[in-house]
Write a protein that holds these residues in place. Structure first.
Motif, PDB file in Angstrom:
ATOM      1  N   PHE A 226      37.842  51.581  47.922  1.00  0.00           N
ATOM      2  CA  PHE A 226      39.208  51.557  48.472  1.00  0.00           C
ATOM      3  C   PHE A 226      40.187  50.656  47.723  1.00  0.00           C
ATOM      4  O   PHE A 226      41.393  50.748  47.941  1.00  0.00           O
ATOM      5  N   TYR A 227      39.652  49.761  46.871  1.00  0.00           N
ATOM      6  CA  TYR A 227      40.521  48.767  46.216  1.00  0.00           C
ATOM      7  C   TYR A 227      40.315  48.799  44.706  1.00  0.00           C
ATOM      8  O   TYR A 227      39.211  49.047  44.229  1.00  0.00           O
ATOM      9  N   VAL A 228      41.376  48.472  43.975  1.00  0.00           N
ATOM     10  CA  VAL A 228      41.283  48.492  42.521  1.00  0.00           C
ATOM     11  C   VAL A 228      40.507  47.279  42.004  1.00  0.00           C
ATOM     12  O   VAL A 228      39.966  47.306  40.898  1.00  0.00           O
ATOM     13  N   SER A 229      40.470  46.211  42.794  1.00  0.00           N
ATOM     14  CA  SER A 229      39.696  45.019  42.413  1.00  0.00           C
ATOM     15  C   SER A 229      39.152  44.372  43.678  1.00  0.00           C
ATOM     16  O   SER A 229      39.649  44.639  44.786  1.00  0.00           O
ATOM     17  N   ALA A 230      38.155  43.519  43.515  1.00  0.00           N
ATOM     18  CA  ALA A 230      37.596  42.822  44.681  1.00  0.00           C
ATOM     19  C   ALA A 230      38.670  41.956  45.339  1.00  0.00           C
ATOM     20  O   ALA A 230      38.779  41.904  46.567  1.00  0.00           O
ATOM     21  N   TYR A 231      39.492  41.297  44.522  1.00  0.00           N
ATOM     22  CA  TYR A 231      40.517  40.410  45.059  1.00  0.00           C
ATOM     23  C   TYR A 231      41.538  41.183  45.898  1.00  0.00           C
ATOM     24  O   TYR A 231      42.073  40.657  46.874  1.00  0.00           O
ATOM     25  N   ALA A 232      41.789  42.437  45.526  1.00  0.00           N
ATOM     26  CA  ALA A 232      42.758  43.248  46.277  1.00  0.00           C
ATOM     27  C   ALA A 232      42.338  43.422  47.735  1.00  0.00           C
ATOM     28  O   ALA A 232      43.187  43.676  48.593  1.00  0.00           O
ATOM     29  N   SER A 233      41.045  43.264  48.015  1.00  0.00           N
ATOM     30  CA  SER A 233      40.572  43.454  49.393  1.00  0.00           C
ATOM     31  C   SER A 233      40.856  42.244  50.269  1.00  0.00           C
ATOM     32  O   SER A 233      40.608  42.275  51.470  1.00  0.00           O
ATOM     33  N   SER A 234      41.392  41.153  49.682  1.00  0.00           N
ATOM     34  CA  SER A 234      41.540  39.914  50.463  1.00  0.00           C
ATOM     35  C   SER A 234      42.668  39.985  51.486  1.00  0.00           C
ATOM     36  O   SER A 234      42.563  39.428  52.566  1.00  0.00           O
ATOM     37  N   HIS A 235      43.766  40.676  51.154  1.00  0.00           N
ATOM     38  CA  HIS A 235      44.931  40.747  52.066  1.00  0.00           C
ATOM     39  C   HIS A 235      45.852  41.853  51.558  1.00  0.00           C
ATOM     40  O   HIS A 235      45.915  42.091  50.347  1.00  0.00           O
ATOM     41  N   PRO A 236      46.595  42.529  52.455  1.00  0.00           N
ATOM     42  CA  PRO A 236      47.496  43.602  51.996  1.00  0.00           C
ATOM     43  C   PRO A 236      48.477  43.161  50.905  1.00  0.00           C
ATOM     44  O   PRO A 236      48.809  43.970  50.021  1.00  0.00           O
ATOM     45  N   GLU A 238      47.884  41.029  48.499  1.00  0.00           N
ATOM     46  CA  GLU A 238      47.143  40.982  47.232  1.00  0.00           C
ATOM     47  C   GLU A 238      46.773  42.396  46.776  1.00  0.00           C
ATOM     48  O   GLU A 238      46.745  42.680  45.575  1.00  0.00           O
ATOM     49  N   ASP A 239      46.508  43.277  47.730  1.00  0.00           N
ATOM     50  CA  ASP A 239      46.250  44.678  47.372  1.00  0.00           C
ATOM     51  C   ASP A 239      47.502  45.278  46.730  1.00  0.00           C
ATOM     52  O   ASP A 239      47.432  45.961  45.698  1.00  0.00           O
ATOM     53  N   PHE A 240      48.661  44.987  47.328  1.00  0.00           N
ATOM     54  CA  PHE A 240      49.936  45.457  46.768  1.00  0.00           C
ATOM     55  C   PHE A 240      50.133  44.905  45.357  1.00  0.00           C
ATOM     56  O   PHE A 240      50.467  45.655  44.428  1.00  0.00           O
ATOM     57  N   ALA A 241      49.887  43.603  45.174  1.00  0.00           N
ATOM     58  CA  ALA A 241      50.142  42.975  43.867  1.00  0.00           C
ATOM     59  C   ALA A 241      49.170  43.484  42.807  1.00  0.00           C
ATOM     60  O   ALA A 241      49.558  43.742  41.666  1.00  0.00           O
ATOM     61  N   GLU A 242      47.903  43.625  43.183  1.00  0.00           N
ATOM     62  CA  GLU A 242      46.918  44.146  42.230  1.00  0.00           C
ATOM     63  C   GLU A 242      47.265  45.593  41.858  1.00  0.00           C
ATOM     64  O   GLU A 242      47.196  45.976  40.687  1.00  0.00           O
ATOM     65  N   SER A 243      47.639  46.387  42.845  1.00  0.00           N
ATOM     66  CA  SER A 243      47.966  47.800  42.587  1.00  0.00           C
ATOM     67  C   SER A 243      49.229  47.901  41.733  1.00  0.00           C
ATOM     68  O   SER A 243      49.308  48.720  40.813  1.00  0.00           O
ATOM     69  N   TRP A 244      50.215  47.067  42.043  1.00  0.00           N
ATOM     70  CA  TRP A 244      51.454  47.044  41.249  1.00  0.00           C
ATOM     71  C   TRP A 244      51.125  46.719  39.786  1.00  0.00           C
ATOM     72  O   TRP A 244      51.619  47.366  38.861  1.00  0.00           O
ATOM     73  N   ALA A 245      50.276  45.705  39.584  1.00  0.00           N
ATOM     74  CA  ALA A 245      49.898  45.333  38.219  1.00  0.00           C
ATOM     75  C   ALA A 245      49.273  46.524  37.500  1.00  0.00           C
ATOM     76  O   ALA A 245      49.563  46.774  36.324  1.00  0.00           O
ATOM     77  N   HIS A 246      48.452  47.283  38.210  1.00  0.00           N
ATOM     78  CA  HIS A 246      47.804  48.440  37.565  1.00  0.00           C
ATOM     79  C   HIS A 246      48.793  49.557  37.266  1.00  0.00           C
ATOM     80  O   HIS A 246      48.639  50.261  36.267  1.00  0.00           O
ATOM     81  N   VAL A 247      49.802  49.735  38.086  1.00  0.00           N
ATOM     82  CA  VAL A 247      50.842  50.723  37.758  1.00  0.00           C
ATOM     83  C   VAL A 247      51.515  50.326  36.439  1.00  0.00           C
ATOM     84  O   VAL A 247      51.729  51.164  35.556  1.00  0.00           O
ATOM     85  N   LEU A 248      51.798  49.023  36.275  1.00  0.00           N
ATOM     86  CA  LEU A 248      52.401  48.567  35.015  1.00  0.00           C
ATOM     87  C   LEU A 248      51.410  48.704  33.863  1.00  0.00           C
ATOM     88  O   LEU A 248      51.806  49.060  32.742  1.00  0.00           O
ATOM     89  N   VAL A 315      42.466  54.669  45.666  1.00  0.00           N
ATOM     90  CA  VAL A 315      43.186  53.711  44.831  1.00  0.00           C
ATOM     91  C   VAL A 315      44.375  54.391  44.156  1.00  0.00           C
ATOM     92  O   VAL A 315      45.487  53.836  44.113  1.00  0.00           O
ATOM     93  N   ILE A 316      44.154  55.605  43.671  1.00  0.00           N
ATOM     94  CA  ILE A 316      45.260  56.333  43.032  1.00  0.00           C
ATOM     95  C   ILE A 316      46.387  56.574  44.043  1.00  0.00           C
ATOM     96  O   ILE A 316      47.572  56.501  43.697  1.00  0.00           O
ATOM     97  N   ALA A 317      46.032  56.801  45.310  1.00  0.00           N
ATOM     98  CA  ALA A 317      47.063  56.980  46.349  1.00  0.00           C
ATOM     99  C   ALA A 317      47.891  55.697  46.510  1.00  0.00           C
ATOM    100  O   ALA A 317      49.116  55.760  46.716  1.00  0.00           O
ATOM    101  N   LYS A 318      47.245  54.534  46.389  1.00  0.00           N
ATOM    102  CA  LYS A 318      47.992  53.268  46.473  1.00  0.00           C
ATOM    103  C   LYS A 318      48.902  53.093  45.256  1.00  0.00           C
ATOM    104  O   LYS A 318      50.041  52.637  45.384  1.00  0.00           O
ATOM    105  N   LEU A 319      48.387  53.447  44.081  1.00  0.00           N
ATOM    106  CA  LEU A 319      49.223  53.354  42.883  1.00  0.00           C
ATOM    107  C   LEU A 319      50.440  54.269  43.026  1.00  0.00           C
ATOM    108  O   LEU A 319      51.544  53.929  42.597  1.00  0.00           O
TER     109      LEU A 319
END
Ligand SMILES: [Zn+2]
Ligand SMILES: [Zn+2]
Ligand SMILES: [Zn+2]
Length: 336
Positions: A226-236, A238-248, A315-319
């Motif tokens: 469900f998450y692009v990284s383990a850290y993304a699972s810590s809080h929405p 961080e999930d947003f920030a990790e996913s945003w980084a991957h879009v970039l 994960v792609i849906a979040k991106l």
């Protein structure tokens, strides 16, 4: 990143170059909204006041000493300490690329008053080992970065200690700027806030408690579904920030790969601003193919993986939620 050529001899130059490595001509990056170009350094072209300090190759803004990137930096590390100038310069080089990308995506880089936003503070740990360390993070439009991360050995040490597959300066910058844009684009817009909560969960969950639990217990066993990284699972957030980084990562990576002809015929546009108009489901396919190929090439050379991540459908849906947000919020430049 696009490819660039020397304005004097047309040899290839790189975005961070202050001089053409072929003919020696001094070059300067003239940035304009949504893009820019390399020009010959000349008396008519005032360079950024930081050119001699951190090899900043951007043009000074009209009537100002600093360029459009350096004016976002409000705190610089103590340059009397050996090595701090080199570490700061490395961060600023990647920050210029970040700001150019954000600008190409049409994202606002000024606040309502016209002041540079976000602002960056580059700090080094105090010499006193008992004093508090500098924490990388974002608060109210200010991104703080510990320049120790610009030391390869130190960053690798932290990466190993944290059990992360990937840790880089662009990664830090792209992650932290996501928190800034959450505040700017999402926080006060009920419709966007709802769309982001639908994709990432309710950010009103106690942030401090969530992070403490993450560091105490680790991520859930099935986080990779469900998450692009383990850290993304810590809080929405961080999930947003990790996913945003991957879009970039995808937009810049695909733009660069296209510029060097690595993708073959895809029918995709060639620049990041226009790629933003293409769904993440479609962009993920050439990206995954490229990643598999470059991971194998890196392995052949004994380097660590180019892209050590797996993009599953959730994960792609979040991106896609991030891409949609940036695309709507962006001010054009080819984005739809
Ligand atoms: Zn040249
Ligand atoms: Zn500058
Ligand atoms: Zn974060």
């Amino acid at each position: 990143m696009q490819r660039f050529h020397c304005p004097a001899c047309a040899s290839e130059i790189w975005f961070h170059n202050t001089d053409c490595l072929h003919c020696g001509t001094g070059v300067i990056w003239h940035s304009e909204t949504g893009g820019g170009s390399f020009l010959q350094l000349s008396p008519e072209r005032r360079h950024c006041a930081n050119r001699g300090v951190i090899r900043c190759n951007w043009e000074a803004m009209a009537g100002q000493d600093l360029c459009r990137s350096c004016r976002h930096t409000t705190v610089v590390p103590n340059l009397s300490l050996p090595g701090n100038d080199v570490k700061w310069a490395r961060f600023e080089t990647d920050k210029r690329a970040l700001l150019a990308l954000l600008d190409a995506l049409g994202l606002p880089l000024e606040d309502a008053s016209g002041a540079p936003s976000p602002r960056f503070e580059f700090r080094s740990d105090p010499i006193d080992p008992s004093a508090p360390r500098v924490l990388t993070g974002h608060a109210d439009g200010v991104i703080t970065l510990n320049i120790a991360e610009a030391d390869d050995a130190e960053r690798e040490r932290i990466r190993t200690q944290m059990g992360e597959p990937y840790r880089s300066l662009p990664g830090h910058l792209r992650h932290e700027v996501a928190h800034h844009f959450w505040q700017v684009l999402v926080q006060n817009d009920p419709q966007r806030l709802q769309a982001i909560r639908n994709a990432f969960g309710d950010d009103r969950a106690d942030y401090g408690a969530a992070l403490a639990a993450h560091y105490r217990n680790g991520p859930p066993a099935d986080w990779a579904q469900f998450y692009v990284s383990a850290y993304a699972s810590s809080h929405p957030w961080e999930d947003f920030a990790e996913s945003w980084a991957h879009v970039l990562h995808l937009l810049d990576g695909l733009e660069t790969a296209t510029a060097y002809g690595l993708l073959g015929p895809t029918g995709l546009p060639s620049d990041a601003g226009a790629l933003l108009g293409v769904s993440m489901e479609r962009l993920s396919k050439p990206w995954i193919n490229l990643s598999i190929a470059l991971n194998a090439v890196n392995a052949a050379m004994g380097h660590s993986s180019f892209y050590p991540f797996v993009l599953r459908a959730p994960v792609i849906a979040k991106l896609e939620a991030i891409r949609s947000l940036i695309s709507q919020a962006g001010q054009g430049n080819g984005a739809s």
